[in-house]
Design an enzyme around this catalytic site. Structure first.
Site, PDB file in Angstrom:
ATOM      1  N   ARG A 157       0.827  -1.208   0.000  1.00  0.00           N
ATOM      2  CA  ARG A 157       0.000   0.000   0.000  1.00  0.00           C
ATOM      3  C   ARG A 157       0.863   1.262   0.000  1.00  0.00           C
ATOM      4  O   ARG A 157       0.538   2.248  -0.681  1.00  0.00           O
ATOM      5  CB  ARG A 157      -0.911   0.001   1.230  1.00  0.00           C
ATOM      6  CG  ARG A 157      -1.941  -1.123   1.283  1.00  0.00           C
ATOM      7  CD  ARG A 157      -3.166  -0.803   0.432  1.00  0.00           C
ATOM      8  NE  ARG A 157      -4.135  -1.875   0.469  1.00  0.00           N
ATOM      9  CZ  ARG A 157      -5.114  -1.974   1.387  1.00  0.00           C
ATOM     10  NH1 ARG A 157      -5.201  -1.070   2.354  1.00  0.00           N
ATOM     11  NH2 ARG A 157      -5.973  -2.971   1.338  1.00  0.00           N
TER      12      ARG A 157
ATOM     13  N   ASP B 260     -16.036  10.791   7.065  1.00  0.00           N
ATOM     14  CA  ASP B 260     -14.922   9.885   6.805  1.00  0.00           C
ATOM     15  C   ASP B 260     -13.640  10.664   7.060  1.00  0.00           C
ATOM     16  O   ASP B 260     -13.616  11.897   6.927  1.00  0.00           O
ATOM     17  CB  ASP B 260     -14.959   9.374   5.367  1.00  0.00           C
ATOM     18  CG  ASP B 260     -14.155   8.085   5.190  1.00  0.00           C
ATOM     19  OD1 ASP B 260     -14.766   7.006   5.111  1.00  0.00           O
ATOM     20  OD2 ASP B 260     -12.908   8.166   5.139  1.00  0.00           O
TER      21      ASP B 260
END
Length: 295
Positions: A54, A161
């Site tokens: 990632r 978020d």
């Protein structure tokens, strides 16, 4: 650079992943420490390969030569700390994901409140990890199926978020047509409209978008609202946290839910800690708030 990373560099550190960039235990521990402090994410060393894959993209994007350099950058740059957290978390979502939750919302929460809402009662819903917006818009479409005149009622949906990029996507309300496969045809026809110059995409209608307010929010920080909410969706979020942090999140959420309101969680999650005493199971990964209790 974190204190843990400084100390570990003073002695040899085993290599966890070899590849384009060497990824040592010291690098991993520094990143895990930041992720825990920044967003409550609990990273086990068994996740080293995932973390490498990632974050290697972030190193390339920033033109860095090593994970040690990246750790320095993350410690000194708040924006990149956000970028790191966004890279480490998975924003897998779709419209009407876990459809039984939206059916429960409609039948058990919205429909029983119909008369009260039409007489002026407020209705508040919260998508606590909204990702790119499919969840809160699914909530909005469910609301509109019960209250077609929701724009004239005191109805609001909060969508939050920690990733500013997915929040911006949600605000736009634009999705590829293939992403709408799980939206019932009658809803697609009524609540989505073409996007000028983009035949492959559709935009959520102004009416549905007006019900949803998107905000950036780190669940590990302060929550600048008091509720109460008639329903909260917090799905596939606490799986990133250790057990103690999960208990804290469940307690804080349950404290903001209206009596007899609902909490919807991920299929692999379970409520734990003090919240267990005030929430009762009410279907598959669905809970209801017991009246008159606080965690």
């Amino acid at each position: 650079m974190t204190l843990a990373h400084q100390r570990s560099l003073a002695r040899p550190s085993k290599v966890l992943v070899t590849g384009e960039f060497e990824f040592s235990a010291a690098d991993f521990n520094a990143i895990a420490e930041i992720a825990k402090a920044q967003a409550g994410i609990d990273l086990a060393e068994s996740k080293a390969t995932l973390v490498y894959s990632r974050l290697a993209k972030r190193l390339r994007a920033l033109g860095l030569k090593s994970f040690a350099e990246y750790c320095d950058t993350v410690c000194q740059n708040e924006e990149e700390r956000g970028g790191m957290i966004a890279a480490l978390t998975t924003n897998v979502t779709r419209f009407f994901r876990e459809p039984h939750h939206f059916e429960h919302l409609r039948k058990n929460i919205l429909e029983p409140l119909t008369d009260q809402v039409r007489k002026g009662r407020r209705l508040r819903l919260w998508s606590a990890a909204c990702s790119t917006g499919q969840e809160p818009y699914s909530m909005a479409l469910t609301v509109l199926s019960v209250f077609p005149d929701a724009a004239e009622r005191d109805i609001r949906i909060l969508a939050t978020d920690l990733n500013p990029h997915v929040v911006a996507h949600g605000k736009s309300g634009i999705y590829r047509k293939d992403e709408l496969a799980d939206v019932p045809q009658n809803m697609r026809a009524k609540w989505f409209e073409p996007v000028a110059g983009d035949s492959d995409s559709m935009r959520v209608s102004d009416t549905a978008r007006a019900l949803v307010s998107f905000r950036e929010l780190n669940l590990m920080g302060s929550w600048p609202f008091k509720g109460p909410f008639d329903a909260v969706f917090c799905r596939n979020v606490v799986i990133y946290f250790d057990r103690d942090t999960q208990s804290v999140i469940w307690r804080r959420l349950s404290g903001l839910i209206e009596d007899d309101g609902a909490l919807y969680i991920g299929h692999s999650e379970r409520v734990s800690g003090p919240a267990v005493s005030v929430l009762k199971a009410d279907g598959i990964t669905s809970y209801r708030k017991k009246a008159g209790l606080r965690p």
